[in-house]
Structures are given as C-alpha cells and as structure tokens.
Design an enzyme around this catalytic site. Sequence first.
Site, mmCIF file in Angstrom:
data_model
loop_
_atom_site.group_PDB
_atom_site.id
_atom_site.type_symbol
_atom_site.label_atom_id
_atom_site.label_comp_id
_atom_site.label_asym_id
_atom_site.label_seq_id
_atom_site.Cartn_x
_atom_site.Cartn_y
_atom_site.Cartn_z
ATOM 1 N N GLU A 29 -2.653 -11.352 18.243
ATOM 2 C CA GLU A 29 -2.972 -9.979 17.840
ATOM 3 C C GLU A 29 -2.213 -8.895 18.605
ATOM 4 O O GLU A 29 -2.795 -8.203 19.465
ATOM 5 C CB GLU A 29 -4.479 -9.729 17.960
ATOM 6 C CG GLU A 29 -5.299 -10.710 17.152
ATOM 7 C CD GLU A 29 -6.785 -10.356 17.116
ATOM 8 O OE1 GLU A 29 -7.249 -9.561 17.950
ATOM 9 O OE2 GLU A 29 -7.472 -10.882 16.224
ATOM 10 N N GLU A 33 -8.083 -16.510 12.251
ATOM 11 C CA GLU A 33 -9.434 -16.104 12.664
ATOM 12 C C GLU A 33 -10.118 -15.406 11.508
ATOM 13 O O GLU A 33 -9.528 -14.543 10.852
ATOM 14 C CB GLU A 33 -9.423 -15.108 13.841
ATOM 15 C CG GLU A 33 -9.129 -15.725 15.173
ATOM 16 C CD GLU A 33 -9.137 -14.698 16.306
ATOM 17 O OE1 GLU A 33 -9.843 -13.663 16.206
ATOM 18 O OE2 GLU A 33 -8.422 -14.925 17.290
HETATM 19 C C1 PNW Z 1 -10.335 -10.682 17.850
HETATM 20 N N1 PNW Z 1 -11.267 -4.221 17.391
HETATM 21 O O1 PNW Z 1 -10.301 -9.497 18.564
HETATM 22 C C2 PNW Z 1 -9.943 -11.652 18.932
HETATM 23 O O2 PNW Z 1 -8.834 -12.449 18.654
HETATM 24 C C3 PNW Z 1 -11.071 -12.425 19.524
HETATM 25 O O3 PNW Z 1 -10.753 -12.707 20.862
HETATM 26 C C4 PNW Z 1 -12.378 -11.691 19.371
HETATM 27 O O4 PNW Z 1 -13.441 -12.351 19.991
HETATM 28 C C5 PNW Z 1 -12.638 -11.518 17.885
HETATM 29 O O5 PNW Z 1 -11.578 -10.814 17.246
HETATM 30 C C6 PNW Z 1 -13.936 -10.785 17.572
HETATM 31 O O6 PNW Z 1 -13.889 -9.473 18.047
HETATM 32 C C7 PNW Z 1 -10.562 -8.222 18.183
HETATM 33 O O7 PNW Z 1 -12.049 -3.595 18.152
HETATM 34 C C8 PNW Z 1 -11.370 -7.476 19.018
HETATM 35 O O8 PNW Z 1 -10.724 -3.641 16.441
HETATM 36 C C9 PNW Z 1 -11.601 -6.160 18.756
HETATM 37 C C10 PNW Z 1 -11.027 -5.566 17.647
HETATM 38 C C11 PNW Z 1 -10.198 -6.305 16.799
HETATM 39 C C12 PNW Z 1 -9.976 -7.632 17.077
#
Ligand code: PNW
Length: 440
Positions: free
Chosen positions: A168, A351
């Site tokens: 990401e 994911e």
């Molecule tokens: C992903 N946002 O992260 C990650 O790859 C994981 O580590 C995480 O646990 C999962 O999504 C769930 O959140 C994100 O705030 C975390 O926009 C935050 C955001 C987006 C993706």
Amino acid sequence: MQLDFKRGDFPDGFLFGTATSAYQIEGASFGGAGLCQWDIFAQTPGNVVRGENGAVACDHYHRWEADLDLVRDAGLDSYRFSTSWARVMPDGKTVNPEGLDFYDRLVDGMLERGIKPMATLYHWEMPAALQDLGGWRNRDVADWFADFTTHVMTRIGDRMHTVAPVNEPWCVAWLSHFMGHHAPGLRDIRAATRAMHHVLLAHGKSTQAMRALGMTGLGAVMNHEYAQPVDDTEEAARLARIYDGIYNRWFLGGVFRKEYPADIIEHLGPHMPHGWQDDFDTIAQPLDWVGINYYTRKLIGPDGSDLFPYLEEREGPLEKTAMDWEIYPDGLHHFIHHTGQYTDLPIYITENGLASYDRVEDGRVMDAQRIRYLNSHVAAVKRAMDEGANVAGYTIWSLLDNYEWALGYDKRFGLVHVDFDSLERTPKQSWHALKTALAH
Ligand code: PNW
C-alpha cells in the site's frame, strides 16, 4: 449461517487465501528485532488508542505453527505474510540472523502444510535508525530497501509463490506523511510528495534486486478507495477526482504508465524531488501480477480551505463496519476493471475484509456481518471475472484479530478471534463457514 459461494464457482487454480503483517501479529519485542517507527510513534500520547504497540501483539513469533494450522484447516490455498525490516536489520544496517531464521522456518512451515507463500517485504516497520535519517523522505531509502530485499530473498526467495516489495504505497506516503494518521505522523505536503515518489523508486529497486536473484512472481500491492462526490455539485465532483488521483491513479500511473496523473502533478509538482522524471525507468519494472487491497468508499466534499487538497471525508448512509467504513462491494468490482485499464497482468485481491462486532455465545464467536461482507465482495469479484477480468486469487484480511495500527487492539479483522489477555485463538463462525465453502 453459510457462505453462498464455493470453490467450484471459480476456475481451477484460483487461490483463496488470508493475510497478516509482521508488526500486527508477531510481537516486535521478540527475537532480537530492533525498534521500528511504529514503536516510536506509539510512545507519543494521542497517536494510538491507549498508546498500544506491537511489542507482543498475537505472539505469532512463538505460536506460528498453530497459526499456520489454522490457515490449512480452513482449506485456504495461500498465506500472505510480511517480513519485518526492523527484525531482519535491527539498526537498519546489520543483519540479525535470528530474524532470517524465523522467516525461513515460517516459509518451510507453509510448504509443509501445502500453503503457497505470498510475501510482502515491507508492511510498515521501518527501522527507527532509518526513520531518523529521514525515512521515506530521503531518496537513499530506495537503496536501503533494495539491500534489505537482497538479504531477505537470498534466504527465502527460492520458495515464494509471489512477492510484493511494498504494501500500500498510498498508506506509506499520504496517510503517514500528509494525514499524519500513521507513523511517522507527519502533516507536511512536501514530505508526503517525496514519500509518494521515493516509495515507488524503492519498489523499482527492490524488484531489480529480486530479478538479479533470478526470481519470478513479482508484483505490486495497491490500495484503493472509491471516491464518491458527497452531492451533485461540480465542486464535489472535482474534489472526488483529486482524491481519486492521489489515492487510486498516482501509484498505478507510475508503475504501469511511467507517468503521474497530470491533474495531481499540477498541484504536487512544486514539491517533487529534483529529476523525478528520470526515475520512471527504474520504477516501471516489468511485473508478473498486481494486487488490490480494497475495503470501502469515501464520500468527498469541500473542506472550506484554500489549501490543497481542499477536501474532507463525510459520513455516508450505507451500512458500516466496526471501523465506521461503509460496505460498498461495487467499489471492488470497479477497481478490478480500473486496474485492467493499466495492465493485463493477473490481479490478486491481496486484502479485503472488515472489522466486526463479534458476539460470543456458548464459547462460539459469531461474526455474521463478516459472512455477509465476504458474500457480497466475492460476488463482486466473480462478476468482474464473468465480464472478462483476469483475477487469480482472493485474500481475506485477516487470519487473526490483530494490532490495527492507530486503533490499537479494538478493531477485530480476524477470521479467528484472539483473546489479548490469554492470547488464545478461537475460530469464528466465518472461519467455519469458509472451511465448508472451500472443501474440495
Ligand atoms: C490496510 N485508511 O491498511 C493494511 O494493509 C492492513 O495492515 C490493515 O490492518 C487493514 O488495511 C485494515 O485497516 C489501511 O485509514 C489502514 O485509509 C488504514 C487505511 C487504509 C488502509
């Protein structure tokens, strides 16, 4: 309650999997790992709920065998895990042999169980020593990261099904350096812009390092959010387009088109590092697949300021998860086709999932919302495939309830419940439903 899809609905060889990441489950204080930027970030009050960190997390470092049994017993084909940079190189320079030994054992453990290893080199634990040198703001990060890549993949690269250098890039750059929600917690447009470029340069150099080792199965994992204008004004449409550009078009553009979206460069150009146009030949390495992480959509409206990006997220009307994220499966369908406009490489959904409010009844953990979420999102994948999209697998975030970054241990994304006092694992209703759906 059951899932309404089954393995046989998908082509032979389609991979159902689940994902985790190192800092979120392993226990960062074990095995000689160095401090990473998340350990530091969590020390400052206000950054993370209750100041929680990943020092113990799910203690996967000691419980990995039982955890891999849970992957196998659910009938899953693949396991997407990550390698902690701070575990492998505690001071950012020297290799910790215990760290490499751990990933070596873990990968062998997957193969012994018939599980395909899908590795991510970087899921956000930059060694604190490298963060002190500027982290993703420092152009040298690309060489540091290529060096880390070589150390890890010299050891385990012969047994990978797939590898992605970075999880990401939007989160690494924008969420962490502009929005300040993730480590290092900066709110600085110049830092964010540099990170947006350097993270792709690092992706490119890491990919080159793996090709030099003779590896295949190399990809990139993007995350996407559907940007919905909050109303039908032209202003809302314009702002949603900016959100979409930073989030969903920038990183794909760099990797697959050797360009950044012109409507975003118009704003970020003045902050870009010198000579950035010359880096695309390094960034745009030939790949073997591309990954999509998808969770939700955001409603976008004006923030009333005259400072780029002029937008804010608004509360939406759809059913929400425990993250307060709207459930919007059409967005996943959209991004599969959107990705197809950049490349015809196979797509993995790397994911997809949700944080649920679980109910415990007679020792059983009930997560009906997860079953409904999986049903609607797997159907969106199937619909895109029926329309011709080249999707090779679907990976559920996450195997275990784990450390949900700035939200600490409150948000439960797991197919398997974790009691964070006893660290006991209990497969949820969704895990059992998956086992039935995936049976051969
Ligand atoms: C992903 N946002 O992260 C990650 O790859 C994981 O580590 C995480 O646990 C999962 O999504 C769930 O959140 C994100 O705030 C975390 O926009 C935050 C955001 C987006 C993706």
